[in-house]
Design a protein around this motif. Structure first.
Motif, PDB file in Angstrom:
ATOM      1  N   THR A 148      65.376  45.133   6.513  1.00 58.02           N
ATOM      2  CA  THR A 148      65.772  44.882   5.119  1.00 58.02           C
ATOM      3  C   THR A 148      65.306  43.500   4.672  1.00 58.02           C
ATOM      4  O   THR A 148      64.782  43.338   3.560  1.00 58.02           O
ATOM      5  CB  THR A 148      67.295  44.993   4.966  1.00 58.02           C
ATOM      6  OG1 THR A 148      67.709  46.264   5.451  1.00 58.02           O
ATOM      7  CG2 THR A 148      67.707  44.845   3.519  1.00 58.02           C
ATOM      8  N   GLU A 158      70.255  48.833  16.876  1.00 53.72           N
ATOM      9  CA  GLU A 158      69.759  49.541  15.686  1.00 53.72           C
ATOM     10  C   GLU A 158      70.242  48.892  14.393  1.00 53.72           C
ATOM     11  O   GLU A 158      69.492  48.799  13.422  1.00 53.72           O
ATOM     12  CB  GLU A 158      70.164  51.018  15.721  1.00 53.72           C
ATOM     13  CG  GLU A 158      69.454  51.818  16.798  1.00 53.72           C
ATOM     14  CD  GLU A 158      67.950  51.822  16.610  1.00 53.72           C
ATOM     15  OE1 GLU A 158      67.475  51.942  15.465  1.00 53.72           O
ATOM     16  OE2 GLU A 158      67.244  51.686  17.623  1.00 53.72           O
ATOM     17  N   LEU A 159      71.485  48.426  14.361  1.00 52.47           N
ATOM     18  CA  LEU A 159      72.003  47.760  13.160  1.00 52.47           C
ATOM     19  C   LEU A 159      71.285  46.426  12.943  1.00 52.47           C
ATOM     20  O   LEU A 159      70.921  46.081  11.809  1.00 52.47           O
ATOM     21  CB  LEU A 159      73.514  47.543  13.271  1.00 52.47           C
ATOM     22  CG  LEU A 159      74.206  46.950  12.046  1.00 52.47           C
ATOM     23  CD1 LEU A 159      73.988  47.826  10.810  1.00 52.47           C
ATOM     24  CD2 LEU A 159      75.689  46.776  12.314  1.00 52.47           C
ATOM     25  N   ALA A 160      71.042  45.698  14.020  1.00 45.07           N
ATOM     26  CA  ALA A 160      70.303  44.427  13.920  1.00 45.07           C
ATOM     27  C   ALA A 160      68.879  44.696  13.437  1.00 45.07           C
ATOM     28  O   ALA A 160      68.341  43.945  12.614  1.00 45.07           O
ATOM     29  CB  ALA A 160      70.286  43.726  15.270  1.00 45.07           C
ATOM     30  N   ARG A 161      68.284  45.771  13.919  1.00 51.45           N
ATOM     31  CA  ARG A 161      66.933  46.146  13.480  1.00 51.45           C
ATOM     32  C   ARG A 161      66.928  46.479  11.985  1.00 51.45           C
ATOM     33  O   ARG A 161      66.009  46.116  11.254  1.00 51.45           O
ATOM     34  CB  ARG A 161      66.450  47.348  14.288  1.00 51.45           C
ATOM     35  CG  ARG A 161      65.045  47.759  13.939  1.00 51.45           C
ATOM     36  CD  ARG A 161      64.592  48.917  14.782  1.00 51.45           C
ATOM     37  NE  ARG A 161      64.366  48.460  16.133  1.00 51.45           N
ATOM     38  CZ  ARG A 161      64.510  49.217  17.212  1.00 51.45           C
ATOM     39  NH1 ARG A 161      64.877  50.455  17.105  1.00 51.45           N
ATOM     40  NH2 ARG A 161      64.269  48.720  18.400  1.00 51.45           N
ATOM     41  N   PHE A 162      67.979  47.166  11.516  1.00 48.55           N
ATOM     42  CA  PHE A 162      68.090  47.492  10.098  1.00 48.55           C
ATOM     43  C   PHE A 162      68.151  46.225   9.246  1.00 48.55           C
ATOM     44  O   PHE A 162      67.490  46.127   8.211  1.00 48.55           O
ATOM     45  CB  PHE A 162      69.330  48.356   9.847  1.00 48.55           C
ATOM     46  CG  PHE A 162      69.660  48.528   8.391  1.00 48.55           C
ATOM     47  CD1 PHE A 162      68.909  49.370   7.585  1.00 48.55           C
ATOM     48  CD2 PHE A 162      70.715  47.831   7.820  1.00 48.55           C
ATOM     49  CE1 PHE A 162      69.196  49.518   6.237  1.00 48.55           C
ATOM     50  CE2 PHE A 162      71.007  47.968   6.478  1.00 48.55           C
ATOM     51  CZ  PHE A 162      70.250  48.817   5.689  1.00 48.55           C
ATOM     52  N   TYR A 163      68.934  45.237   9.695  1.00 54.87           N
ATOM     53  CA  TYR A 163      69.038  43.977   8.946  1.00 54.87           C
ATOM     54  C   TYR A 163      67.692  43.251   8.896  1.00 54.87           C
ATOM     55  O   TYR A 163      67.296  42.729   7.847  1.00 54.87           O
ATOM     56  CB  TYR A 163      70.102  43.064   9.559  1.00 54.87           C
ATOM     57  CG  TYR A 163      71.523  43.490   9.282  1.00 54.87           C
ATOM     58  CD1 TYR A 163      71.894  43.973   8.039  1.00 54.87           C
ATOM     59  CD2 TYR A 163      72.492  43.395  10.269  1.00 54.87           C
ATOM     60  CE1 TYR A 163      73.197  44.368   7.789  1.00 54.87           C
ATOM     61  CE2 TYR A 163      73.802  43.773  10.025  1.00 54.87           C
ATOM     62  CZ  TYR A 163      74.143  44.265   8.785  1.00 54.87           C
ATOM     63  OH  TYR A 163      75.427  44.639   8.536  1.00 54.87           O
ATOM     64  N   CYS A 164      66.983  43.232  10.006  1.00 50.35           N
ATOM     65  CA  CYS A 164      65.678  42.562  10.039  1.00 50.35           C
ATOM     66  C   CYS A 164      64.661  43.296   9.166  1.00 50.35           C
ATOM     67  O   CYS A 164      63.856  42.670   8.472  1.00 50.35           O
ATOM     68  CB  CYS A 164      65.165  42.467  11.472  1.00 50.35           C
ATOM     69  SG  CYS A 164      66.114  41.321  12.482  1.00 50.35           S
ATOM     70  N   ALA A 214      71.740  39.780  11.804  1.00 52.18           N
ATOM     71  CA  ALA A 214      71.368  40.493  13.025  1.00 52.18           C
ATOM     72  C   ALA A 214      71.886  39.745  14.260  1.00 52.18           C
ATOM     73  O   ALA A 214      72.362  40.383  15.208  1.00 52.18           O
ATOM     74  CB  ALA A 214      69.857  40.647  13.092  1.00 52.18           C
ATOM     75  N   VAL A 242      75.662  40.425  14.565  1.00 50.72           N
ATOM     76  CA  VAL A 242      75.911  41.786  15.033  1.00 50.72           C
ATOM     77  C   VAL A 242      75.690  41.880  16.537  1.00 50.72           C
ATOM     78  O   VAL A 242      76.500  42.451  17.270  1.00 50.72           O
ATOM     79  CB  VAL A 242      75.016  42.798  14.270  1.00 50.72           C
ATOM     80  CG1 VAL A 242      74.987  44.140  14.961  1.00 50.72           C
ATOM     81  CG2 VAL A 242      75.510  42.954  12.851  1.00 50.72           C
ATOM     82  N   ASN A 273      74.459  47.078  19.598  1.00 49.24           N
ATOM     83  CA  ASN A 273      74.158  47.373  18.193  1.00 49.24           C
ATOM     84  C   ASN A 273      72.732  46.958  17.825  1.00 49.24           C
ATOM     85  O   ASN A 273      72.512  46.339  16.793  1.00 49.24           O
ATOM     86  CB  ASN A 273      75.147  46.663  17.259  1.00 49.24           C
ATOM     87  CG  ASN A 273      76.413  47.447  17.069  1.00 49.24           C
ATOM     88  OD1 ASN A 273      76.461  48.635  17.333  1.00 49.24           O
ATOM     89  ND2 ASN A 273      77.452  46.760  16.624  1.00 49.24           N
ATOM     90  N   ASN A 319      78.434  42.727  19.611  1.00 49.26           N
ATOM     91  CA  ASN A 319      78.221  43.887  20.472  1.00 49.26           C
ATOM     92  C   ASN A 319      76.724  44.016  20.749  1.00 49.26           C
ATOM     93  O   ASN A 319      75.974  44.440  19.874  1.00 49.26           O
ATOM     94  CB  ASN A 319      78.753  45.153  19.793  1.00 49.26           C
ATOM     95  CG  ASN A 319      78.694  46.356  20.695  1.00 49.26           C
ATOM     96  OD1 ASN A 319      78.280  46.266  21.850  1.00 49.26           O
ATOM     97  ND2 ASN A 319      79.117  47.494  20.181  1.00 49.26           N
TER      98      ASN A 319
END
Length: 152
Positions: free
Chosen positions: A30, A22-28, A10, A13, A20, A17
């Motif tokens: 997971t 939402e992508l960092a939130r997805f990694y956390c 995260a 990512v 991003n 950028n």
């Protein structure tokens, strides 16, 4: 330790950028679900950098705000507020404060082994009777099982 992998991804990512989120939130998220499934404890430093409510990575000035506040009896607190969901976390700012993980009693090698079993001197008469009756029950059940197995 495994628990840093999700937050490291995260961080990478968001470093590339900052939009991003939402992508960092997805990694956390997971990372959190995998540690729950594997029944792993996350390090307190990792838990403090992830929002409990929305699983956003808390980076001061980017996804969170950090303030110092004096509470009652002149105790200082660090207040971290998530900019995504508005959840606030309060941490004591006491230099003498130690987390349980950092205390010597929390370490496994420093704990006394209580599961080694009672010594023969400290065993009471009741415990001896219980142990004796259990062994008698085990003997009779094994005899009954061998009687069932023997051909007639």
């Amino acid at each position: 330790m495994f628990s840093h992998d999700g937050s490291q991804a995260a961080h990478c990512v968001l470093a590339q950028n900052p939009e991003n989120i939402e992508l960092a939130r997805f990694y956390c998220f997971t990372q959190k679900t995998i540690s729950k499934r594997l029944v792993l404890r996350q390090d307190p430093s990792v838990k403090r950098t992830v929002c409990k409510k929305c699983c956003a990575l808390l980076i001061p000035g980017v996804t969170s705000t950090v303030r110092q506040k004096r509470g009652p009896r002149r105790q200082r607190k660090t207040i971290v507020r998530c900019l995504s969901c508005g959840l606030t976390k309060r941490f004591p700012n006491n230099p003498k404060h130690k987390l349980w993980v950092d205390q010597p009693e929390a370490q496994l090698e420093n704990q006394t082994s209580r599961d080694a079993g009672p010594s023969s001197k400290s065993t009471t008469q009741e415990e001896k009777n219980d142990i004796g009756s259990m062994s008698t029950i085990a003997k009779t059940s094994s005899t009954a099982q061998t009687n069932l197995i023997k051909p007639s």
